[in-house]
Design an enzyme around this catalytic site. Structure first.
Site, mmCIF file in Angstrom:
data_model
loop_
_atom_site.group_PDB
_atom_site.id
_atom_site.type_symbol
_atom_site.label_atom_id
_atom_site.label_comp_id
_atom_site.label_asym_id
_atom_site.label_seq_id
_atom_site.Cartn_x
_atom_site.Cartn_y
_atom_site.Cartn_z
ATOM 1 C CE LYS A 220 62.550 -90.451 25.636
ATOM 2 N NZ LYS A 220 62.929 -89.731 24.126
ATOM 3 N NE ARG A 255 67.774 -93.911 22.390
ATOM 4 C CZ ARG A 255 67.695 -93.821 23.611
ATOM 5 N NH1 ARG A 255 66.306 -93.722 24.107
ATOM 6 N NH2 ARG A 255 68.565 -93.756 24.632
HETATM 7 C C1 7PJ Z 1 66.386 -90.092 22.910
HETATM 8 C C2 7PJ Z 1 67.688 -90.325 22.669
HETATM 9 C C3 7PJ Z 1 65.311 -90.154 21.987
HETATM 10 C C4 7PJ Z 1 67.290 -90.249 20.509
HETATM 11 C C5 7PJ Z 1 67.227 -90.591 24.910
HETATM 12 C C6 7PJ Z 1 65.139 -91.584 27.223
HETATM 13 C C7 7PJ Z 1 66.262 -90.497 27.420
HETATM 14 N N1 7PJ Z 1 67.972 -90.329 21.406
HETATM 15 N N2 7PJ Z 1 68.222 -90.641 23.943
HETATM 16 N N3 7PJ Z 1 65.777 -90.049 20.701
HETATM 17 N N4 7PJ Z 1 66.207 -90.392 24.150
HETATM 18 N N5 7PJ Z 1 67.712 -90.413 19.284
HETATM 19 O O1 7PJ Z 1 65.755 -92.609 26.821
HETATM 20 O O2 7PJ Z 1 64.440 -91.754 27.818
HETATM 21 O O3 7PJ Z 1 64.141 -89.768 22.106
HETATM 22 S S1 7PJ Z 1 67.706 -90.775 26.483
#
Ligand code: 7PJ
Length: 276
Positions: A220, A255
């Site tokens: 990010k 994640r």
């Molecule tokens: C997140 C997500 C996060 C959860 C994305 C990216 C943007 N779901 N989906 N938490 N970020 N739960 O991966 O940079 O931080 S999309």
């Protein structure tokens, strides 16, 4: 299958959620995994590398992203979920804010819902209550179209916590089980660098809500911002540093894009925790 995800959530070791974007416009790997064959290949590699969960998203939520229709999103994610299910019994998470997509994805073999909108869409809470699957409620200030323009908080930790507490209570009142609720402060979703760093420093406070915790910081912009504006493809070491800190702070699900590197970091972290 139901036990698999609940076992992961109860484990003292953080679970690794590998990201599979099936969108043409995701910021770091946009378009790469559109084709079914490359998607399944990427999933099998993430499983071999140590992923516990695969998170499939058909709608980009990067700053400024456009919205997609229900049908477009279904066409992107359902065939991929079916194909993964034919090849593996890995836990599958559907990254969506749309109740119809949640329902169809679970029907096709997904096991949990990941909603960056924390089930605020009409019918979303009732849909998840009925599906009876784990759900991740993420905090976001604003909408993906505008969230990074002027993020503002009194105290970011207090405000994000109270938002999540309110969403947890709405879910509980609708009959969603406590053990099925995962919360996420939503790094980068309507937050400045200072907000993101403060939230990360105070991550432990989110356990006060009595839920499982998910952290998503992989590649990010907060990492780029600290590292002299490093572009997305130069944020691996920074991502691993934050994943290690998240693991040290007992985060339940991390994640990530880079599964093998994260798995090594989490394993070392766990080895130190387990030492006498
Ligand atoms: C997140 C997500 C996060 C959860 C994305 C990216 C943007 N779901 N989906 N938490 N970020 N739960 O991966 O940079 O931080 S999309």
């Amino acid at each position: 299958m139901k036990n698999m995800i609940l076992n992961l959530l109860q484990s003292p070791k953080p679970s690794i959620m590998g990201i599979l974007n099936v969108t043409p416009d995701s910021f770091s790997d946009g378009g790469l995994f559109i084709k079914k064959e490359s998607a399944i290949k990427h999933v099998l590699q993430m499983i071999a590398d140590g992923a516990d969960i695969i998170d499939i998203g058909g709608e980009s939520t990067r700053p400024g992203a456009r919205e997609v229709s229900v049908n477009e999103e279904l066409q992107r994610v359902i065939p991929i979920i079916e194909m993964i299910r034919e090849n593996s019994d890995i836990v599958i998470s559907i990254d969506t804010s749309k109740p119809v997509v949640m329902h169809e994805a679970i029907k096709a073999g997904a096991n949990m819902v990941n909603d960056v909108n924390a089930l605020r869409a009409d019918d979303a809470v009732a849909t998840v209550a009925k599906l009876d699957v784990p759900v991740c409620l993420m905090h976001m200030q604003g909408t993906p179209g505008t969230m990074q323009l002027t993020p503002k908080y009194g105290d970011v930790v207090t405000e994000v916590s109270s938002f999540l507490a309110e969403r947890v209570s709405v879910c509980r009142n609708a009959g969603i089980k406590q053990e099925n609720i995962i919360i996420d402060p939503g790094f980068g979703f309507g937050k400045t660098l200072e907000h993101n760093l403060r939230l990360f420093k105070h991550l432990d406070e989110f356990f006060n809500l009595g839920c499982h915790l998910l952290v998503g910081v992989s590649r990010k912009s907060m990492i780029g911002a600290v590292l002299d504006n490093a572009p997305a493809d130069e944020r691996l070491y920074g991502s691993i540093a934050l994943a290690t800190l998240a693991a040290w702070k007992n985060t339940n699900i991390i994640r990530v894009h880079d599964v093998k590197a994260t798995a090594d970091a989490v394993n070392l972290c766990q080895a130190v925790k387990n030492a006498q």
